[in-house]
Write a protein that holds these residues in place. Structure first.
Motif, short mmCIF file in Angstrom:
data_model
loop_
_atom_site.label_atom_id
_atom_site.label_comp_id
_atom_site.label_asym_id
_atom_site.label_seq_id
_atom_site.Cartn_x
_atom_site.Cartn_y
_atom_site.Cartn_z
N ASP A 1 0.88 -1.17 0.00
CA ASP A 1 0.00 0.00 0.00
C ASP A 1 0.92 1.22 0.00
O ASP A 1 2.09 1.14 0.41
N THR A 2 0.39 2.35 -0.45
CA THR A 2 1.23 3.54 -0.58
C THR A 2 0.51 4.77 -0.04
O THR A 2 -0.69 4.73 0.28
N ASP A 3 1.25 5.86 0.04
CA ASP A 3 0.66 7.12 0.50
C ASP A 3 0.20 8.00 -0.67
O ASP A 3 -0.01 9.21 -0.50
N ALA B 1 4.67 3.99 -7.03
CA ALA B 1 5.49 3.41 -5.96
C ALA B 1 5.54 1.89 -6.05
O ALA B 1 6.61 1.28 -5.89
N ILE B 2 4.41 1.25 -6.32
CA ILE B 2 4.39 -0.21 -6.39
C ILE B 2 5.13 -0.71 -7.62
O ILE B 2 5.88 -1.70 -7.56
N ARG B 3 4.95 -0.05 -8.74
CA ARG B 3 5.64 -0.47 -9.96
C ARG B 3 7.16 -0.36 -9.79
O ARG B 3 7.91 -1.26 -10.16
N TRP B 4 7.61 0.78 -9.25
CA TRP B 4 9.06 0.97 -9.06
C TRP B 4 9.60 -0.02 -8.02
O TRP B 4 10.72 -0.50 -8.15
N ALA B 5 8.79 -0.33 -7.02
CA ALA B 5 9.22 -1.32 -6.03
C ALA B 5 9.43 -2.68 -6.68
O ALA B 5 10.39 -3.40 -6.34
N ALA B 6 8.58 -3.05 -7.62
CA ALA B 6 8.74 -4.32 -8.34
C ALA B 6 10.03 -4.32 -9.15
O ALA B 6 10.75 -5.33 -9.20
N HIS B 7 10.35 -3.21 -9.77
CA HIS B 7 11.60 -3.11 -10.55
C HIS B 7 12.81 -3.26 -9.63
O HIS B 7 13.79 -3.96 -9.95
N LYS B 8 12.75 -2.59 -8.48
CA LYS B 8 13.86 -2.65 -7.53
C LYS B 8 14.02 -4.06 -6.94
O LYS B 8 15.14 -4.55 -6.78
N LEU B 9 12.90 -4.69 -6.62
CA LEU B 9 12.98 -6.04 -6.05
C LEU B 9 13.54 -7.02 -7.07
O LEU B 9 14.30 -7.92 -6.71
N ALA B 10 13.20 -6.84 -8.34
CA ALA B 10 13.73 -7.72 -9.39
C ALA B 10 15.25 -7.61 -9.46
O ALA B 10 15.95 -8.62 -9.63
N GLU B 11 15.77 -6.40 -9.31
CA GLU B 11 17.22 -6.23 -9.34
C GLU B 11 17.85 -6.76 -8.06
O GLU B 11 18.93 -7.37 -8.09
N TYR B 12 17.19 -6.55 -6.92
CA TYR B 12 17.70 -7.09 -5.65
C TYR B 12 17.83 -8.61 -5.73
O TYR B 12 18.86 -9.18 -5.35
#
Length: 442
Positions: free
Chosen positions: A140-142, A156-167
């Motif tokens: 969830d986001t603000d 925020a959720i889309r960018w989080a998915a991109h970051k998690l994929a790289e992590y």
């Protein structure tokens, strides 16, 4: 010559554990560390990570994005201009974890472009992601200004998915790949005589770019494609993270970032290059709103294809409805300059299948591949587990879902079963080329 080497690691199972690592097909994710990394974004207000495997009685909704976990051993960002500094793509080495995806999922609120993934039962077949192991990022986001809007940027959720994929990709950064896919793209004037004598084919891709307000459209190197004009690009760039998905198109007909990383039509053209065809590359076009813009883009595309010496073209659009005009106009423009053209798209023929399949048709568009009817009604039983929030399908204006219908009732029933249009199956039309649908003649 540009050479892209994708080193593959074939994931057979995913579990949470003490460290993020990969060995012999087993991916271990340190859940706490991964969540801490995602929560560096102050806009993520709540977060959970789950694992969903094929065959499990799990329904996931509202799904906003899918990304294949990858890493670049040389330190370049997985998605330049998006989650890291700008850098060229299309050459060099990237390591990819195959058979899994990261799904970005809303915890409470859905939007028009979000969809459903079933991991088992009758619904599993409707989307590629039911066949993959999914690391499910539920957040969830603000972003209060769009919480109750039907159309969300879901940034925020889309960018989080991109970051998690790289992590997750870091687990294989320093490992030796199990096998490799190598894509070598020679300059179109530098090819051998045998290849030059084969029929030459170009792929025209029309990613979503209709929204004049920034933040909804697909991005190329972080640049909003509403600002884009048709250009010739190296197909390796598409496979290597230059292009990411947006947050606008009805769910079944969108291209997730995962699909762009694995664009099956590009892979198929590469497999035939130098044997049956001379694959010239990609003309990356756009989708517009005004007729003048649509005509301008069609002129650009046709002139580029003709200048490249293309004998044939494949045109594929992300979405339907208004984009059908760009799609058909582009096909006609190519045919008018002597380029034989095949189109790939879905149809919107209504729930009874009797409506005109595309908004615009033309007799010159006489070789069209259909990936199915977005309006097909689907009824699915309840699943034991829901990741996200099932109510979003009916409450939040997801394409293909509804709060109430005079004849059909609500999309989400009291017993947890659902009725929806194919529209709501996440990337279910497979317009990028992976579709398993077939046509039956009656």
């Amino acid at each position: 010559m540009k050479k892209l080497e994708i080193g593959n690691f074939h994931v057979k199972d995913v579990v949470f554990g003490n460290e993020t690592s990969y060995k012999d097909g087993l991916l271990i994710i340190n859940k706490e560390e991964a969540m801490d990394y995602i929560l560096e974004d102050e806009h993520i207000t709540s977060l959970d990570l789950k694992i969903a495997k094929p065959g499990e009685d799990i329904r996931i909704v509202p799904v906003k994005e899918a990304v294949e976990p990858r890493i670049r051993p040389d330190g370049r960002a997985l998605f330049p201009g998006v989650i890291g500094d700008l850098a060229p793509t299309g050459e060099g080495i990237v390591h990819a974890l195959k058979g899994i995806s990261v799904l970005g999922v809303g915890k409470h609120y859905g939007s028009f472009g979000d969809g459903v993934v079933d991991m088992g039962g009758k619904g599993q077949k409707y989307t590629l992601f039911g066949q993959l192991i999914n690391v499910v990022l539920i957040a969830d986001t603000d972003e209060e200004e769009e919480r109750f809007e039907q159309q969300k940027k879901n940034h925020a959720i889309r960018w989080a998915a991109h970051k998690l994929a790289e992590y997750i990709g870091r687990a294989v950064k320093d490992l030796e790949p199990e096998d490799k896919d190598i894509y070598e793209f020679e300059g179109v004037t530098k090819r051998d005589e045998k290849t030059n004598n084969l029929p030459s084919v170009v792929l025209v891709m029309q990613p979503q770019s209709q929204m004049e307000m920034m933040g909804y459209n697909d991005l190329i190197y972080g640049w909003d494609m509403n600002h884009y004009v048709p250009s010739f690009i190296n197909p390796n760039e598409i496979l290597d993270g230059a292009l990411i998905s947006g947050s606008f198109m009805p769910s079944s007909s969108k291209w997730s970032t995962y699909e762009m990383q694995n664009f099956e039509t590009i892979k198929e053209l590469y497999s035939r290059h130098g044997k049956e065809i001379n694959f010239l590359g990609v003309i990356l076009s756009n989708l517009n709103v005004s007729l003048e813009q649509k005509e301008r883009s069609a002129i650009f595309v046709a002139n580029i294809a003709k200048s490249l010496g293309a004998d044939g073209a494949i045109v594929t659009e992300e979405g339907y409805g208004n984009p059908d005009v760009d799609y058909i106009r582009c096909i006609v423009a190519l045919e008018d300059v002597g380029v034989k053209t095949v189109g790939i798209s879905n149809e919107c023929t209504g729930r009874d299948g009797k409506s005109q399949p595309l908004v615009v048709l033309n007799e010159k568009a006489n070789a069209l591949v259909s990936t199915g009817n977005v309006s097909d009604l689907i009824e699915l039983p309840a699943c034991e587990i829901v990741y996200g929030e099932l109510a979003a399908l009916g409450r939040d204006g997801l394409s293909g879902g509804w709060e109430g219908d005079e004849k059909l009732g609500p999309s989400v029933r009291e017993d947890g079963s659902i009725i929806l249009e194919n529209n709501a199956m996440f990337c279910g039309d497979g317009i990028s080329g992976w579709s398993v649908k077939t046509v039956k003649e009656f």
